[in-house]
Design a protein around this motif. Structure first.
Motif, PDB file in Angstrom:
ATOM      1  N   GLU A  45      30.484  -4.185 -16.550  1.00  0.00           N
ATOM      2  CA  GLU A  45      30.735  -3.842 -17.950  1.00  0.00           C
ATOM      3  C   GLU A  45      31.206  -5.058 -18.746  1.00  0.00           C
ATOM      4  OE1 GLU A  45      31.713  -2.196 -15.353  1.00  0.00           O
ATOM      5  OE2 GLU A  45      31.180  -0.071 -15.571  1.00  0.00           O
ATOM      6  N   GLN A  46      32.051  -5.869 -18.138  1.00  0.00           N
ATOM      7  CA  GLN A  46      32.552  -7.066 -18.825  1.00  0.00           C
ATOM      8  C   GLN A  46      31.415  -8.033 -19.145  1.00  0.00           C
ATOM      9  OE1 GLN A  46      35.575  -8.667 -16.273  1.00  0.00           O
ATOM     10  NE2 GLN A  46      37.046  -7.055 -16.745  1.00  0.00           N
ATOM     11  N   LEU A  47      30.540  -8.223 -18.165  1.00  0.00           N
ATOM     12  CA  LEU A  47      29.419  -9.136 -18.385  1.00  0.00           C
ATOM     13  C   LEU A  47      28.458  -8.572 -19.430  1.00  0.00           C
ATOM     14  CD1 LEU A  47      28.511 -11.898 -17.304  1.00  0.00           C
ATOM     15  CD2 LEU A  47      26.939 -10.695 -15.787  1.00  0.00           C
ATOM     16  N   GLU A  48      28.311  -7.250 -19.431  1.00  0.00           N
ATOM     17  CA  GLU A  48      27.444  -6.594 -20.410  1.00  0.00           C
ATOM     18  C   GLU A  48      27.978  -6.795 -21.833  1.00  0.00           C
ATOM     19  OE1 GLU A  48      25.028  -2.366 -20.729  1.00  0.00           O
ATOM     20  OE2 GLU A  48      26.950  -2.429 -19.687  1.00  0.00           O
ATOM     21  N   ILE A  49      29.300  -6.709 -21.988  1.00  0.00           N
ATOM     22  CA  ILE A  49      29.925  -6.931 -23.298  1.00  0.00           C
ATOM     23  C   ILE A  49      29.674  -8.361 -23.760  1.00  0.00           C
ATOM     24  CG2 ILE A  49      32.157  -7.148 -24.492  1.00  0.00           C
ATOM     25  CD1 ILE A  49      33.113  -4.759 -22.704  1.00  0.00           C
ATOM     26  N   TRP A  50      29.829  -9.303 -22.843  1.00  0.00           N
ATOM     27  CA  TRP A  50      29.597 -10.705 -23.188  1.00  0.00           C
ATOM     28  C   TRP A  50      28.126 -10.959 -23.536  1.00  0.00           C
ATOM     29  CZ3 TRP A  50      32.759 -14.026 -24.957  1.00  0.00           C
ATOM     30  CH2 TRP A  50      34.095 -14.069 -24.543  1.00  0.00           C
ATOM     31  N   ALA A  51      27.224 -10.338 -22.786  1.00  0.00           N
ATOM     32  CA  ALA A  51      25.791 -10.509 -23.060  1.00  0.00           C
ATOM     33  C   ALA A  51      25.465 -10.047 -24.478  1.00  0.00           C
ATOM     34  CB  ALA A  51      24.969  -9.726 -22.041  1.00  0.00           C
ATOM     35  N   GLU A  52      26.091  -8.943 -24.868  1.00  0.00           N
ATOM     36  CA  GLU A  52      25.867  -8.411 -26.212  1.00  0.00           C
ATOM     37  C   GLU A  52      26.436  -9.351 -27.272  1.00  0.00           C
ATOM     38  OE1 GLU A  52      26.946  -4.366 -28.762  1.00  0.00           O
ATOM     39  OE2 GLU A  52      26.956  -4.290 -26.561  1.00  0.00           O
ATOM     40  N   ARG A  53      27.626  -9.892 -27.009  1.00  0.00           N
ATOM     41  CA  ARG A  53      28.252 -10.811 -27.969  1.00  0.00           C
ATOM     42  C   ARG A  53      27.426 -12.081 -28.162  1.00  0.00           C
ATOM     43  NH1 ARG A  53      34.578 -10.876 -25.996  1.00  0.00           N
ATOM     44  NH2 ARG A  53      35.085  -8.716 -26.491  1.00  0.00           N
ATOM     45  N   VAL A  54      26.949 -12.614 -27.039  1.00  0.00           N
ATOM     46  CA  VAL A  54      26.180 -13.863 -27.092  1.00  0.00           C
ATOM     47  C   VAL A  54      24.755 -13.599 -27.580  1.00  0.00           C
ATOM     48  CG1 VAL A  54      25.319 -15.807 -25.715  1.00  0.00           C
ATOM     49  CG2 VAL A  54      27.607 -14.908 -25.292  1.00  0.00           C
ATOM     50  N   GLY A  55      24.280 -12.367 -27.335  1.00  0.00           N
ATOM     51  CA  GLY A  55      22.941 -11.999 -27.769  1.00  0.00           C
ATOM     52  C   GLY A  55      21.859 -12.367 -26.776  1.00  0.00           C
ATOM     53  N   VAL A  56      22.141 -12.073 -25.482  1.00  0.00           N
ATOM     54  CA  VAL A  56      21.146 -12.344 -24.446  1.00  0.00           C
ATOM     55  C   VAL A  56      20.953 -11.082 -23.605  1.00  0.00           C
ATOM     56  CG1 VAL A  56      21.668 -14.815 -24.332  1.00  0.00           C
ATOM     57  CG2 VAL A  56      22.900 -13.228 -22.828  1.00  0.00           C
ATOM     58  N   PRO A  57      19.756 -10.889 -23.011  1.00  0.00           N
ATOM     59  CA  PRO A  57      19.524  -9.708 -22.182  1.00  0.00           C
ATOM     60  C   PRO A  57      20.253  -9.799 -20.844  1.00  0.00           C
ATOM     61  CG  PRO A  57      17.597 -11.142 -22.156  1.00  0.00           C
ATOM     62  CD  PRO A  57      18.546 -11.717 -23.164  1.00  0.00           C
ATOM     63  N   ILE A  58      20.482  -8.637 -20.235  1.00  0.00           N
ATOM     64  CA  ILE A  58      21.173  -8.594 -18.946  1.00  0.00           C
ATOM     65  C   ILE A  58      20.465  -7.614 -18.020  1.00  0.00           C
ATOM     66  CG2 ILE A  58      22.808  -6.852 -19.812  1.00  0.00           C
ATOM     67  CD1 ILE A  58      24.915  -8.077 -17.931  1.00  0.00           C
ATOM     68  N   VAL A  59      20.382  -7.969 -16.742  1.00  0.00           N
ATOM     69  CA  VAL A  59      19.860  -7.068 -15.708  1.00  0.00           C
ATOM     70  C   VAL A  59      21.053  -6.604 -14.887  1.00  0.00           C
ATOM     71  CG1 VAL A  59      18.404  -6.864 -13.660  1.00  0.00           C
ATOM     72  CG2 VAL A  59      17.626  -8.227 -15.617  1.00  0.00           C
ATOM     73  N   LYS A  60      21.208  -5.281 -14.739  1.00  0.00           N
ATOM     74  CA  LYS A  60      22.401  -4.753 -14.071  1.00  0.00           C
ATOM     75  C   LYS A  60      22.029  -3.534 -13.229  1.00  0.00           C
ATOM     76  CE  LYS A  60      23.464  -1.608 -17.825  1.00  0.00           C
ATOM     77  NZ  LYS A  60      24.499  -0.874 -18.527  1.00  0.00           N
ATOM     78  N   ASN A  61      23.015  -3.108 -12.444  1.00  0.00           N
ATOM     79  CA  ASN A  61      22.900  -1.877 -11.678  1.00  0.00           C
ATOM     80  C   ASN A  61      24.282  -1.248 -11.640  1.00  0.00           C
ATOM     81  OD1 ASN A  61      21.882   0.160  -9.972  1.00  0.00           O
ATOM     82  ND2 ASN A  61      20.533  -1.297  -8.938  1.00  0.00           N
TER      83      ASN A  61
END
Length: 304
Positions: free
Chosen positions: A148-164
């Motif tokens: 979740e933390q990395l997802e928040i950062w990805a959104e702030r920076v504006g880059v896609p994320i692959v997660k599970n």
């Protein structure tokens, strides 16, 4: 280096400069004679500054050699001799690389608490600012809220994320991210990893597994493995470097929290003992406070 970046580095080294070179300045100013007693006291300062025995011995011997050869008695020249030796250690011509070749996959490793997640965000922001397409892979599926933390950062920076989901097999996340990065023609894929499982062996096995998956894609990606270290951890950083280097064959170090540490000199033994380049340093808490490490600037600021 641009002036604002140089100033940021300078400001981040205030505590290290006061603790490390401040003591060296005092020793040089009060000694007057640069004899064996002087070098014994210099050795003590270096050891207490977490420079390590191996690097301390090298600094002492080479400085003594310069002072003797050039018959130096001037205080400023003595300090310059020490600076020259430190600069040479930091600039040793055995770095594996400097510029990232794209497409690239960067595996980020390190223990919990060193600032790994924010460092990934800062890296993503840095590369995005260079006009590169960046993607993140949330490979730390064991630590609560890491995804979740990395997802928040990805959104702030504006880059896609692959997660599970939390608890999922981290290697499967890396595999999926590699496939996604290939299909989307991503320039740089940055992969997060776990910093702790229930024991070290399991952590290292998991990292080895990730490495194999990434190596299987090395025909498409240029592969880089960076270790994130906390500058405030001192000699513990050396132990972490040894442990992770055994498993991942590190290509570079990212040193975080330089601005909050009096132990920034740890860069010297890391470079000298493991011949791993320090690629980036964290000079603040903001997403833009990560910059390329330039040895000459570091030495100049430390000893100015």
């Amino acid at each position: 280096m641009a002036e604002n970046l140089f100033e940021k580095l300078k400001n981040s080294l205030v505590k290290t400069k006061k603790s490390f070179t401040g003591k060296i300045d005092q020793l040089i100013n009060y000694s007057g004679v640069y004899d064996e007693e002087f070098f014994e006291e210099l050795e003590e300062i270096l050891i207490l500054s977490d420079i390590g025995y191996e690097s301390t011995n090298e600094i002492i011997e080479k400085t003594r050699e310069i002072i003797t050869r050039e018959n130096i008695t001037d205080k400023i020249q003595v300090k310059n001799a020490i600076k020259l030796v430190v600069k040479e250690i930091l600039k040793k011509e055995d770095d594996k690389h400097r510029d990232i070749a794209t497409p690239a996959v960067i595996l980020i490793v390190g223990v919990n608490g060193v600032g790994k997640t924010t460092t990934i965000a800062k890296l993503a922001n840095l590369y995005k600012g260079m006009g590169l397409n960046v993607m993140l892979a949330a490979g730390d599926t064991f630590r609560a809220a890491a995804v979740e933390q990395l997802e928040i950062w990805a959104e702030r920076v504006g880059v896609p994320i692959v997660k599970n989901a939390q608890g999922a097999d981290p290697s499967s996340v890396i595999f999926d991210a590699l496939q996604a990065a290939k299909s989307r023609k991503t320039d740089i894929l940055i992969c997060d990893t776990a910093g702790r499982l229930h024991n070290k062996d399991n952590l290292m096995k998991e990292l080895s597994k990730m490495n194999k998956i990434i190596n299987n894609s090395s025909d498409h990606f240029n592969v880089y493995r960076y270790l994130v270290l906390d500058a405030t951890s001192g000699t513990n950083a050396l132990n972490q470097t040894a442990t992770f280097n055994e498993v991942t064959q590190l290509d570079g170090i990212i040193l975080t929290k330089l601005d909050g540490s009096a132990k920034g000199g740890i860069i010297i033994p890391i470079k000298n003992q493991y011949h791993i380049p320090v690629e980036y340093v964290g000079v603040g808490e903001g997403v833009e406070d990560l910059q390329e490490f330039i040895p000459e600037d570091f030495a100049e600021i430390l000893f100015e």
